[in-house]
Design a protein around this motif. Sequence first.
Motif, PDB file in Angstrom:
ATOM      1  N   GLN A   1      21.778 -20.022  28.673  1.00  0.00           N
ATOM      2  CA  GLN A   1      22.328 -18.605  27.949  1.00  0.00           C
ATOM      3  C   GLN A   1      21.553 -17.535  28.544  1.00  0.00           C
ATOM      4  OE1 GLN A   1      24.660 -16.259  26.521  1.00  0.00           O
ATOM      5  NE2 GLN A   1      24.857 -18.523  25.574  1.00  0.00           N
ATOM      6  N   THR A   2      22.261 -16.389  28.822  1.00  0.00           N
ATOM      7  CA  THR A   2      21.444 -15.184  29.562  1.00  0.00           C
ATOM      8  C   THR A   2      20.691 -14.583  28.319  1.00  0.00           C
ATOM      9  OG1 THR A   2      23.817 -15.054  30.992  1.00  0.00           O
ATOM     10  CG2 THR A   2      22.146 -12.889  30.686  1.00  0.00           C
ATOM     11  N   THR A   3      19.616 -14.497  28.852  1.00  0.00           N
ATOM     12  CA  THR A   3      18.558 -13.631  27.884  1.00  0.00           C
ATOM     13  C   THR A   3      17.835 -12.648  28.814  1.00  0.00           C
ATOM     14  OG1 THR A   3      18.304 -15.751  26.682  1.00  0.00           O
ATOM     15  CG2 THR A   3      16.438 -13.966  26.347  1.00  0.00           C
ATOM     16  N   ILE A   4      17.838 -11.461  28.182  1.00  0.00           N
ATOM     17  CA  ILE A   4      17.307 -10.230  28.798  1.00  0.00           C
ATOM     18  C   ILE A   4      16.214  -9.599  27.982  1.00  0.00           C
ATOM     19  CG2 ILE A   4      17.988  -7.952  29.696  1.00  0.00           C
ATOM     20  CD1 ILE A   4      19.359 -10.178  31.015  1.00  0.00           C
ATOM     21  N   LEU A   5      15.209  -9.151  28.757  1.00  0.00           N
ATOM     22  CA  LEU A   5      14.108  -8.585  28.184  1.00  0.00           C
ATOM     23  C   LEU A   5      14.483  -7.036  28.478  1.00  0.00           C
ATOM     24  CD1 LEU A   5      11.278  -7.998  27.198  1.00  0.00           C
ATOM     25  CD2 LEU A   5      10.395  -8.458  29.291  1.00  0.00           C
ATOM     26  N   GLY A   6      14.335  -6.029  27.500  1.00  0.00           N
ATOM     27  CA  GLY A   6      14.418  -4.740  27.815  1.00  0.00           C
ATOM     28  C   GLY A   6      13.094  -4.032  27.437  1.00  0.00           C
TER      29      GLY A   6
ATOM     30  N   ALA B   1       9.980  -2.725  23.208  1.00  0.00           N
ATOM     31  CA  ALA B   1      10.493  -3.938  23.962  1.00  0.00           C
ATOM     32  C   ALA B   1      11.535  -4.608  23.107  1.00  0.00           C
ATOM     33  CB  ALA B   1       9.454  -4.698  24.337  1.00  0.00           C
ATOM     34  N   ALA B   2      12.469  -5.282  23.707  1.00  0.00           N
ATOM     35  CA  ALA B   2      13.420  -5.902  22.995  1.00  0.00           C
ATOM     36  C   ALA B   2      14.118  -7.281  23.526  1.00  0.00           C
ATOM     37  CB  ALA B   2      14.524  -5.095  22.732  1.00  0.00           C
ATOM     38  N   ILE B   3      14.613  -8.152  23.068  1.00  0.00           N
ATOM     39  CA  ILE B   3      15.561  -9.206  23.486  1.00  0.00           C
ATOM     40  C   ILE B   3      16.721  -9.379  23.313  1.00  0.00           C
ATOM     41  CG2 ILE B   3      15.264 -11.796  23.650  1.00  0.00           C
ATOM     42  CD1 ILE B   3      12.946 -10.788  25.126  1.00  0.00           C
ATOM     43  N   TYR B   4      17.420  -9.564  24.186  1.00  0.00           N
ATOM     44  CA  TYR B   4      19.070  -9.476  23.800  1.00  0.00           C
ATOM     45  C   TYR B   4      19.621 -10.715  24.580  1.00  0.00           C
ATOM     46  CZ  TYR B   4      23.903  -8.221  23.165  1.00  0.00           C
ATOM     47  OH  TYR B   4      25.006  -8.078  22.842  1.00  0.00           O
ATOM     48  N   THR B   5      20.257 -11.709  23.876  1.00  0.00           N
ATOM     49  CA  THR B   5      21.007 -12.682  24.411  1.00  0.00           C
ATOM     50  C   THR B   5      22.350 -12.719  24.274  1.00  0.00           C
ATOM     51  OG1 THR B   5      21.069 -14.217  22.215  1.00  0.00           O
ATOM     52  CG2 THR B   5      19.082 -14.127  23.426  1.00  0.00           C
ATOM     53  N   GLY B   6      23.406 -13.500  25.225  1.00  0.00           N
ATOM     54  CA  GLY B   6      24.682 -13.489  25.173  1.00  0.00           C
ATOM     55  C   GLY B   6      25.345 -13.850  23.996  1.00  0.00           C
TER      56      GLY B   6
ATOM     57  N   ARG C   1      23.621 -14.833  20.669  1.00  0.00           N
ATOM     58  CA  ARG C   1      23.069 -14.195  19.587  1.00  0.00           C
ATOM     59  C   ARG C   1      23.211 -12.656  19.585  1.00  0.00           C
ATOM     60  NH1 ARG C   1      17.787 -16.616  17.904  1.00  0.00           N
ATOM     61  NH2 ARG C   1      17.421 -16.645  19.889  1.00  0.00           N
ATOM     62  N   GLY C   2      23.283 -11.811  20.471  1.00  0.00           N
ATOM     63  CA  GLY C   2      23.026 -10.553  20.637  1.00  0.00           C
ATOM     64  C   GLY C   2      21.435 -10.057  20.603  1.00  0.00           C
ATOM     65  N   LEU C   3      21.234  -9.192  19.672  1.00  0.00           N
ATOM     66  CA  LEU C   3      19.785  -8.600  19.522  1.00  0.00           C
ATOM     67  C   LEU C   3      19.060  -9.718  18.646  1.00  0.00           C
ATOM     68  CD1 LEU C   3      17.774  -6.413  20.371  1.00  0.00           C
ATOM     69  CD2 LEU C   3      18.486  -5.203  18.069  1.00  0.00           C
ATOM     70  N   VAL C   4      18.017 -10.304  19.057  1.00  0.00           N
ATOM     71  CA  VAL C   4      17.279 -11.187  18.521  1.00  0.00           C
ATOM     72  C   VAL C   4      15.721 -10.601  18.091  1.00  0.00           C
ATOM     73  CG1 VAL C   4      18.390 -13.304  19.288  1.00  0.00           C
ATOM     74  CG2 VAL C   4      16.525 -12.584  20.724  1.00  0.00           C
TER      75      VAL C   4
ATOM     76  N   ARG D   1       5.081  -9.578  21.838  1.00  0.00           N
ATOM     77  CA  ARG D   1       5.473  -9.843  20.181  1.00  0.00           C
ATOM     78  C   ARG D   1       6.809 -10.104  20.338  1.00  0.00           C
ATOM     79  NH1 ARG D   1       5.749  -4.504  16.146  1.00  0.00           N
ATOM     80  NH2 ARG D   1       3.627  -4.282  17.006  1.00  0.00           N
ATOM     81  N   VAL D   2       7.723  -9.410  21.020  1.00  0.00           N
ATOM     82  CA  VAL D   2       9.213  -9.628  20.858  1.00  0.00           C
ATOM     83  C   VAL D   2       9.485 -10.934  21.504  1.00  0.00           C
ATOM     84  CG1 VAL D   2       9.992  -7.463  20.965  1.00  0.00           C
ATOM     85  CG2 VAL D   2       9.694  -8.534  23.175  1.00  0.00           C
ATOM     86  N   LEU D   3       8.530 -11.540  22.757  1.00  0.00           N
ATOM     87  CA  LEU D   3       8.763 -12.902  23.131  1.00  0.00           C
ATOM     88  C   LEU D   3       8.511 -13.731  22.012  1.00  0.00           C
ATOM     89  CD1 LEU D   3       7.326 -12.422  26.773  1.00  0.00           C
ATOM     90  CD2 LEU D   3       9.682 -13.001  26.161  1.00  0.00           C
ATOM     91  N   ASP D   4       7.324 -13.622  21.242  1.00  0.00           N
ATOM     92  CA  ASP D   4       6.986 -14.484  20.193  1.00  0.00           C
ATOM     93  C   ASP D   4       7.971 -14.571  19.061  1.00  0.00           C
ATOM     94  OD1 ASP D   4       4.624 -15.301  21.256  1.00  0.00           O
ATOM     95  OD2 ASP D   4       3.366 -13.745  20.197  1.00  0.00           O
TER      96      ASP D   4
END
Length: 344
Positions: free
Chosen positions: A4-9, A19-24, A26-29, A65-68
């Motif tokens: 799955q595509t997972t992007i760190l913003g 900072a944020a994590i968005y995946t294809g 689940r959306g914003l996780v 933090r967002v990675l955790d």
Amino acid sequence: MQRQTTILGIESSCDESAAAIYTGDRGLVAHALHSQVALHADYGGVVPELASRDHIRKLTPLIERVLDDAGRPELSGIAYTRGPGLVGALLVGASIAAGLGMSRNLPVLGVHHMEGHLLSPLLEPDGPQFPFVALLVSGGHTLLVQVDGVGRYRVLGQSLDDAVGEAFDKSAKMLGLGYPGGPALAALAQQGRADAHAFPRPMLKRPGLDFSFSGLKTAVMLAIKAAPATAAARADIAASFEQAVVDTLVAKCRRALKQTGVSRLVVAGGVGANRSLRRALDDSATADGFSLHFPRAEFCTDNAAMIALVGYLRRDDMRAGIASADATPRWSLDTLAPPLTAAP
């Protein structure tokens, strides 16, 4: 099974580190933000050097933090705010993104901050379909944009002088309110009479969709000089100023929708959280029959969720092995092109 595509913003354009994590799938996780309001309050505005230093202190812990929070996912790429914004602040985020990209062998993409705001309502489950007209109102920008798709933007109108957020902040400062001035003025306006002063509705009698708030700001200054030094007088000025801004923005939005024939309006940026503006646009949407879309309040101000979203939508544009930090403090929205591969 395809990964799955997972992007760190990463966001660091001004006075918020995020900072944020968005995946294809689940959306914003996960997302986290640190505001520098307290840091700059004593100065009555953002001090660029202090902002940059604070980004250096806060961004890496926010990323961890967002990675955790996201369960330490395998990243597919990194998106960071390339511009527009304060050059020192932008370079902090760009440097961290470049370093992470090289150390983890990940592709990196510099994102236009305004594109993030324009597309931020797509973070919501009931986000708008294309095309739509977007009113982008923030501390540094006032734009009306026709959005036909990702990267397909046409600026319909913009402020010829102060952005609406600047007009709020400067008027608040003249009223003796604290920093940030916009929310403080809006709070004071709730105690006043919106019809107490006949402030101008700038450029409504002219054709077109551009804005100007310098004359309104001057009218506020003259009213303050003439008014008695009482709390009630200050509240009346605040309420009348806010009403003039709201009337102007709503009228220009209605004009833009009629001109383009589009039936969807998006409102983004920090001023989009203003309650009086939201109520007036809700009333206009009901009366005129257009659909109205806001990002949730936490995504109206600068945030990394919107940057991660744009990174996902433009994931095929990411460059592998980026060797240097790239920041563009002045960057026209008109220069953006559609993504290499059409976004889903």
